[in-house]
Design a protein around this motif. Structure first.
Motif, PDB file in Angstrom:
ATOM      1  N   ASP A 246       1.789  37.564   7.798  1.00 29.38           N
ATOM      2  CA  ASP A 246       1.074  36.811   8.818  1.00 29.38           C
ATOM      3  C   ASP A 246       0.457  37.813   9.782  1.00 29.38           C
ATOM      4  N   GLU A 247      -0.869  37.832   9.858  1.00 27.42           N
ATOM      5  CA  GLU A 247      -1.565  38.889  10.599  1.00 27.42           C
ATOM      6  C   GLU A 247      -1.143  38.953  12.062  1.00 27.42           C
ATOM      7  N   LYS A 248      -1.157  37.832  12.757  1.00 22.65           N
ATOM      8  CA  LYS A 248      -0.800  37.839  14.182  1.00 22.65           C
ATOM      9  C   LYS A 248       0.670  38.165  14.385  1.00 22.65           C
ATOM     10  N   LEU A 249       1.517  37.593  13.514  1.00 19.89           N
ATOM     11  CA  LEU A 249       2.956  37.840  13.640  1.00 19.89           C
ATOM     12  C   LEU A 249       3.282  39.309  13.349  1.00 19.89           C
ATOM     13  N   LYS A 250       2.589  39.857  12.354  1.00 22.78           N
ATOM     14  CA  LYS A 250       2.806  41.273  12.017  1.00 22.78           C
ATOM     15  C   LYS A 250       2.357  42.171  13.175  1.00 22.78           C
ATOM     16  N   GLN A 251       1.218  41.816  13.798  1.00 23.92           N
ATOM     17  CA  GLN A 251       0.711  42.597  14.918  1.00 23.92           C
ATOM     18  C   GLN A 251       1.703  42.570  16.082  1.00 23.92           C
ATOM     19  N   ALA A 252       2.257  41.383  16.356  1.00 22.93           N
ATOM     20  CA  ALA A 252       3.236  41.252  17.438  1.00 22.93           C
ATOM     21  C   ALA A 252       4.502  42.057  17.107  1.00 22.93           C
ATOM     22  N   PHE A 253       4.889  42.006  15.836  1.00 24.18           N
ATOM     23  CA  PHE A 253       6.091  42.764  15.437  1.00 24.18           C
ATOM     24  C   PHE A 253       5.845  44.262  15.553  1.00 24.18           C
ATOM     25  N   ASP A 254       4.674  44.714  15.110  1.00 24.31           N
ATOM     26  CA  ASP A 254       4.360  46.145  15.191  1.00 24.31           C
ATOM     27  C   ASP A 254       4.341  46.610  16.643  1.00 24.31           C
ATOM     28  N   GLU A 255       3.812  45.748  17.537  1.00 24.11           N
ATOM     29  CA  GLU A 255       3.798  46.100  18.960  1.00 24.11           C
ATOM     30  C   GLU A 255       5.230  46.208  19.497  1.00 24.11           C
ATOM     31  N   LEU A 256       6.056  45.252  19.057  1.00 23.23           N
ATOM     32  CA  LEU A 256       7.458  45.298  19.493  1.00 23.23           C
ATOM     33  C   LEU A 256       8.137  46.568  19.003  1.00 23.23           C
ATOM     34  N   VAL A 257       7.876  46.945  17.753  1.00 20.86           N
ATOM     35  CA  VAL A 257       8.462  48.165  17.193  1.00 20.86           C
ATOM     36  C   VAL A 257       7.995  49.390  17.968  1.00 20.86           C
ATOM     37  N   LYS A 258       6.680  49.396  18.331  1.00 23.66           N
ATOM     38  CA  LYS A 258       6.124  50.531  19.067  1.00 23.66           C
ATOM     39  C   LYS A 258       6.772  50.664  20.434  1.00 23.66           C
ATOM     40  N   VAL A 259       6.926  49.517  21.109  1.00 24.60           N
ATOM     41  CA  VAL A 259       7.563  49.542  22.441  1.00 24.60           C
ATOM     42  C   VAL A 259       9.003  50.057  22.326  1.00 24.60           C
ATOM     43  N   LYS A 260       9.705  49.584  21.329  1.00 23.94           N
ATOM     44  CA  LYS A 260      11.089  50.034  21.138  1.00 23.94           C
ATOM     45  C   LYS A 260      11.150  51.526  20.844  1.00 23.94           C
ATOM     46  N   GLN A 261      10.212  51.999  20.013  1.00 28.83           N
ATOM     47  CA  GLN A 261      10.196  53.419  19.672  1.00 28.83           C
ATOM     48  C   GLN A 261       9.912  54.283  20.897  1.00 28.83           C
ATOM     49  N   GLU A 262       8.941  53.824  21.732  1.00 29.51           N
ATOM     50  CA  GLU A 262       8.632  54.559  22.955  1.00 29.51           C
ATOM     51  C   GLU A 262       9.837  54.567  23.904  1.00 29.51           C
ATOM     52  N   LYS A 263      10.482  53.412  23.975  1.00 31.56           N
ATOM     53  CA  LYS A 263      11.670  53.321  24.823  1.00 31.56           C
ATOM     54  C   LYS A 263      12.774  54.254  24.319  1.00 31.56           C
ATOM     55  N   GLU A 264      12.946  54.271  23.007  1.00 30.17           N
ATOM     56  CA  GLU A 264      13.948  55.134  22.404  1.00 30.17           C
ATOM     57  C   GLU A 264      13.618  56.607  22.626  1.00 30.17           C
ATOM     58  N   ALA A 265      12.294  56.903  22.576  1.00 27.95           N
ATOM     59  CA  ALA A 265      11.868  58.285  22.804  1.00 27.95           C
ATOM     60  C   ALA A 265      12.170  58.707  24.238  1.00 27.95           C
ATOM     61  N   ARG A 266      11.848  57.795  25.190  1.00 30.54           N
ATOM     62  CA  ARG A 266      12.151  58.105  26.597  1.00 30.54           C
ATOM     63  C   ARG A 266      13.653  58.258  26.796  1.00 30.54           C
ATOM     64  N   LYS A 267      14.391  57.405  26.128  1.00 30.83           N
ATOM     65  CA  LYS A 267      15.851  57.476  26.235  1.00 30.83           C
ATOM     66  C   LYS A 267      16.356  58.801  25.678  1.00 30.83           C
TER      67      LYS A 267
END
Length: 210
Positions: free
Chosen positions: A59-80
């Motif tokens: 699902d294009e929109k759902l995948k985009q939202a999931f990818d954004e969530l993954v990116k935010v988590k990765q950035e957060k993990e990187a800062r952590k």
């Protein structure tokens, strides 16, 4: 299910193409399909996860939202991770300062221990020397006592031996007739054995007189 990594469920990376996503889903769906795993609750649960992950990633929109969530988590993990690295560096520096202070304290304690150990060993050596000197003195006194006892006993034995010898050399003479033997004759007979002394008691003379 917000913490589910849909890419990991299908065994692919976030860079997978739609065709790769479809292929991975097909392989896993066939493996865990309920028709092939009747009565297997774990397989049925796994099949449901596979289906949901496939639906999210197709699902294009759902995948985009999931990818954004993954990116935010990765950035957060990187800062952590960065914070953890900085915190670890700070902790390491603090621990190093503590270790340095501890080494200094341990060095002082070690020096004091060695000082007291040296004192104890010197005191022990002094006591041992005193004990050995006392033991030597006691042994010397015992040895001298034995020598004194031996010499005293030796003197006694020598005196007894001399007395026995003197007694052994004493000869008593008797004669039946008066004036038949005089001292000159006796002296001539026994002087080859040593000095001749005469001791004549009145009692003996009375007894021997006819």
């Amino acid at each position: 299910m917000a913490n589910v990594d849909h890419y990991a469920v299908l065994g692919i990376t976030s860079e997978a193409t739609p065709a790769e996503i479809k292929k991975a889903h097909k392989v896993l769906a066939l493996r865990y399909h309920p028709d092939k795993n009747e009565g297997d609750e774990a397989a049925a649960k796994k099949f449901m996860e596979i289906q949901e992950s496939y639906n999210v990633l197709t699902d294009e929109k759902l995948k985009q939202a999931f990818d954004e969530l993954v990116k935010v988590k990765q950035e957060k993990e990187a800062r952590k991770n960065d914070m953890n690295k900085k915190r670890k560096a700070d902790i390491d520096a603090l621990e190093e300062r503590e270790r340095a202070a501890k080494r200094k304290t341990e060095g002082e304690a070690q020096a004091n221990y060695l000082k007291e150990l040296k004192r104890m060993r010197e005191e022990t050596a002094r006591k041992m020397a005193q004990m050995q000197a006392q033991k030597a003195a006691d042994n010397e006194r015992k040895a001298q006592s034995l020598v004194d006892q031996f010499e005293s006993k030796q003197s006694t034995l020598e005196a007894e031996a001399a007395k026995a010898e003197e007694i052994t050399r004493t000869v008593q003479l008797r004669w039946k007739k008066k004036n038949t033997v005089d001292q000159t004759m006796i002296e001539v007979i026994f002087r080859t054995f040593g000095e001749v002394k005469f001791e004549v008691t009145q009692v003996l003379m009375d007894v021997l007189s006819p």
